[in-house]
Design a protein around this motif. Sequence first.
Motif, PDB file in Angstrom:
ATOM      1  N   GLU A   1       0.823  -1.208   0.000  1.00  0.00           N
ATOM      2  CA  GLU A   1       0.000   0.000   0.000  1.00  0.00           C
ATOM      3  C   GLU A   1       0.858   1.260   0.000  1.00  0.00           C
ATOM      4  OE1 GLU A   1      -4.272  -0.922   2.123  1.00  0.00           O
ATOM      5  OE2 GLU A   1      -2.659  -0.099   3.362  1.00  0.00           O
ATOM      6  N   PHE A   2       0.294   2.336  -0.590  1.00  0.00           N
ATOM      7  CA  PHE A   2       0.906   3.655  -0.505  1.00  0.00           C
ATOM      8  C   PHE A   2      -0.200   4.695  -0.413  1.00  0.00           C
ATOM      9  CE2 PHE A   2       0.443   2.579  -4.947  1.00  0.00           C
ATOM     10  CZ  PHE A   2      -0.031   3.739  -5.547  1.00  0.00           C
ATOM     11  N   ILE A   3       0.146   5.890   0.047  1.00  0.00           N
ATOM     12  CA  ILE A   3      -0.837   6.944   0.282  1.00  0.00           C
ATOM     13  C   ILE A   3      -1.331   7.494  -1.051  1.00  0.00           C
ATOM     14  CG2 ILE A   3      -1.273   9.161   1.407  1.00  0.00           C
ATOM     15  CD1 ILE A   3       1.202   8.517   3.201  1.00  0.00           C
ATOM     16  N   ARG A   4      -2.640   7.573  -1.210  1.00  0.00           N
ATOM     17  CA  ARG A   4      -3.218   8.095  -2.442  1.00  0.00           C
ATOM     18  C   ARG A   4      -3.042   9.610  -2.498  1.00  0.00           C
ATOM     19  NH1 ARG A   4      -9.279   6.530  -3.444  1.00  0.00           N
ATOM     20  NH2 ARG A   4      -8.226   4.496  -3.695  1.00  0.00           N
ATOM     21  N   THR A   5      -2.539  10.109  -3.621  1.00  0.00           N
ATOM     22  CA  THR A   5      -2.404  11.548  -3.845  1.00  0.00           C
ATOM     23  C   THR A   5      -2.866  11.887  -5.255  1.00  0.00           C
ATOM     24  OG1 THR A   5      -0.122  11.336  -4.621  1.00  0.00           O
ATOM     25  CG2 THR A   5      -0.434  11.773  -2.276  1.00  0.00           C
ATOM     26  N   ASP A   6      -3.161  13.180  -5.454  1.00  0.00           N
ATOM     27  CA  ASP A   6      -3.487  13.639  -6.798  1.00  0.00           C
ATOM     28  C   ASP A   6      -2.234  14.229  -7.450  1.00  0.00           C
ATOM     29  OD1 ASP A   6      -3.128  16.190  -5.725  1.00  0.00           O
ATOM     30  OD2 ASP A   6      -5.264  16.689  -5.723  1.00  0.00           O
ATOM     31  N   ALA A   7      -2.412  14.897  -8.590  1.00  0.00           N
ATOM     32  CA  ALA A   7      -1.264  15.428  -9.329  1.00  0.00           C
ATOM     33  C   ALA A   7      -0.523  16.516  -8.557  1.00  0.00           C
ATOM     34  CB  ALA A   7      -1.714  15.969 -10.678  1.00  0.00           C
ATOM     35  N   MET A   8      -1.182  17.114  -7.560  1.00  0.00           N
ATOM     36  CA  MET A   8      -0.557  18.154  -6.740  1.00  0.00           C
ATOM     37  C   MET A   8      -0.026  17.594  -5.424  1.00  0.00           C
ATOM     38  SD  MET A   8      -0.960  20.599  -8.821  1.00  0.00           S
ATOM     39  CE  MET A   8      -0.493  22.064  -7.901  1.00  0.00           C
ATOM     40  N   GLN A   9       0.025  16.288  -5.292  1.00  0.00           N
ATOM     41  CA  GLN A   9       0.483  15.584  -4.088  1.00  0.00           C
ATOM     42  C   GLN A   9      -0.443  15.770  -2.899  1.00  0.00           C
ATOM     43  OE1 GLN A   9       3.294  13.966  -6.338  1.00  0.00           O
ATOM     44  NE2 GLN A   9       3.086  13.426  -4.196  1.00  0.00           N
ATOM     45  N   ALA A  10      -1.695  16.175  -3.148  1.00  0.00           N
ATOM     46  CA  ALA A  10      -2.686  16.280  -2.076  1.00  0.00           C
ATOM     47  C   ALA A  10      -3.278  14.911  -1.792  1.00  0.00           C
ATOM     48  CB  ALA A  10      -3.788  17.258  -2.472  1.00  0.00           C
ATOM     49  N   THR A  11      -3.435  14.585  -0.520  1.00  0.00           N
ATOM     50  CA  THR A  11      -4.084  13.339  -0.133  1.00  0.00           C
ATOM     51  C   THR A  11      -5.591  13.533  -0.166  1.00  0.00           C
ATOM     52  OG1 THR A  11      -4.267  13.770   2.248  1.00  0.00           O
ATOM     53  CG2 THR A  11      -2.139  12.948   1.425  1.00  0.00           C
ATOM     54  N   THR A  12      -6.320  12.514   0.243  1.00  0.00           N
ATOM     55  CA  THR A  12      -7.781  12.608   0.301  1.00  0.00           C
ATOM     56  C   THR A  12      -8.260  13.373   1.527  1.00  0.00           C
ATOM     57  OG1 THR A  12      -7.847  10.441   1.389  1.00  0.00           O
ATOM     58  CG2 THR A  12      -8.123  10.487  -1.017  1.00  0.00           C
ATOM     59  N   VAL A  13      -7.347  13.767   2.408  1.00  0.00           N
ATOM     60  CA  VAL A  13      -7.693  14.570   3.581  1.00  0.00           C
ATOM     61  C   VAL A  13      -7.287  16.013   3.303  1.00  0.00           C
ATOM     62  CG1 VAL A  13      -7.248  14.948   6.037  1.00  0.00           C
ATOM     63  CG2 VAL A  13      -7.412  12.616   5.139  1.00  0.00           C
ATOM     64  N   PRO A  14      -8.237  16.955   3.271  1.00  0.00           N
ATOM     65  CA  PRO A  14      -7.890  18.351   2.976  1.00  0.00           C
ATOM     66  C   PRO A  14      -6.836  18.883   3.944  1.00  0.00           C
ATOM     67  CG  PRO A  14     -10.263  18.042   2.880  1.00  0.00           C
ATOM     68  CD  PRO A  14      -9.696  16.775   3.430  1.00  0.00           C
ATOM     69  N   GLY A  15      -5.828  19.533   3.366  1.00  0.00           N
ATOM     70  CA  GLY A  15      -4.762  20.104   4.179  1.00  0.00           C
ATOM     71  C   GLY A  15      -3.589  19.186   4.408  1.00  0.00           C
ATOM     72  N   VAL A  16      -3.701  17.933   3.943  1.00  0.00           N
ATOM     73  CA  VAL A  16      -2.613  16.965   4.121  1.00  0.00           C
ATOM     74  C   VAL A  16      -2.059  16.594   2.750  1.00  0.00           C
ATOM     75  CG1 VAL A  16      -1.921  14.717   5.016  1.00  0.00           C
ATOM     76  CG2 VAL A  16      -3.681  16.042   6.205  1.00  0.00           C
TER      77      VAL A  16
END
Length: 304
Positions: free
Chosen positions: A255-270
Motif C-alpha cells: 500500500e501507498f498513500i493516495r495523492t493527486d497530481a498536486m500531491q494532495a491526499t484525500t484529507v484536505p490540508g494533508v
Amino acid sequence: MPATTMNTSTESLDAIVIGGSYAGMSAALQLARARRRVLVVDSNLRRNRFASASHGFLGRDGQAPDAIAAEARAQLLAYPNLRWLDGTATQAEREGDGFRVSLPDGQIAQASKLVLATGVVDELPAIDGLRERWGVSVFHCPYCHGYELNEGRIGVLASNPMSMHHALMLPDWGTTTLFLNDAFVPDGEQRAALAARGVKVEEGAVTRLVDASTVELRDGRRFVMDGLFSVTRTRVASAVADQLGCEMDEGPTGEFIRTDAMQATTVPGVFACGDAARAAGNVAISVGAGAMAGASAHRSMMFG
C-alpha cells in the motif's frame, strides 16, 4: 550543523513536515523559501541508508546518500523560519482548521498544513545472508544500481510473481539468471518471454547467500553473481496517514498513500510525497514530488 529544536507546545506553525529524507526536505525547502514557519520531524531512517552511493540523481550521481542528506539538511537549517526535530511523530489528528501532532518527549505541535514524507519499510525475503547484504550487493532498483555491475552476472531472487518484472528488465544491465526460489512457477508464456530476453531460469529454493553475492540452492549448487536484485514487500513507515484517515492505494509491492497530481491526499490540508506516496521511486523522483508537495501546501495556505 546540529539540529535546532523549538518550543513546539506553544508555537503555532504554518506546516509540519513528517519525515526528513529527500522528499521531506524538498517539500520543506519550498515552504521555507515561501517564508512560512516550518517544522521538520525526522526519525533518521532513510530507505537508502544501507547503500554506499546514490545514483540517477542529476548533479549528485554516485555520491554517498549520507553526504547528500547532510548537505541538504544544512541548507535547510540556514533558514531561520525552519526548525528540525529529531525523533518520531507518534500521533496526528485534525484540530479545528489545522492539525495537532504529538512529538517525542510529550511535545505537541500545531500547524495548518501537514506534509507526510514518512517513507516505507522494506520487508526482505527470508533468505539467510540477504539482510546484511541489502543495499551492498542485493538491491531492488536497477536504475539505481544496475549500471555499476558492469554488464556482469546478475541474479534475481524471486519472492513473488512480481519478480518476473525484474527478470525481464535486468538483461539491459547484464547476463541475468532468475532464481525461482519456490516463490512462483512461470507459465509457458512467461518462460517464452524470459527466453526471448536471454534470462536463464534456475529451479529450487535459495537457502542462503555467501561471499559477496553467491547464491546457494537447497541442492548445494552455487552460482557466483556480481550482484543480486529482489522485490520486497513495502509498508508505509508511519501510522500517521491512517490516523488522519488518508485513503490508500494498493501497489504491486504494498500500500501507498493516495495523492493527486498536486500531491494532495484525500484529507484536505494533508499532502504526501516520496516512497510513502507512490508505487515505486528513487531519489530524483522523491525530490521532485517533495517540491510539488511543498509548493502545493503553500498554495493551499493562500487560496484554500
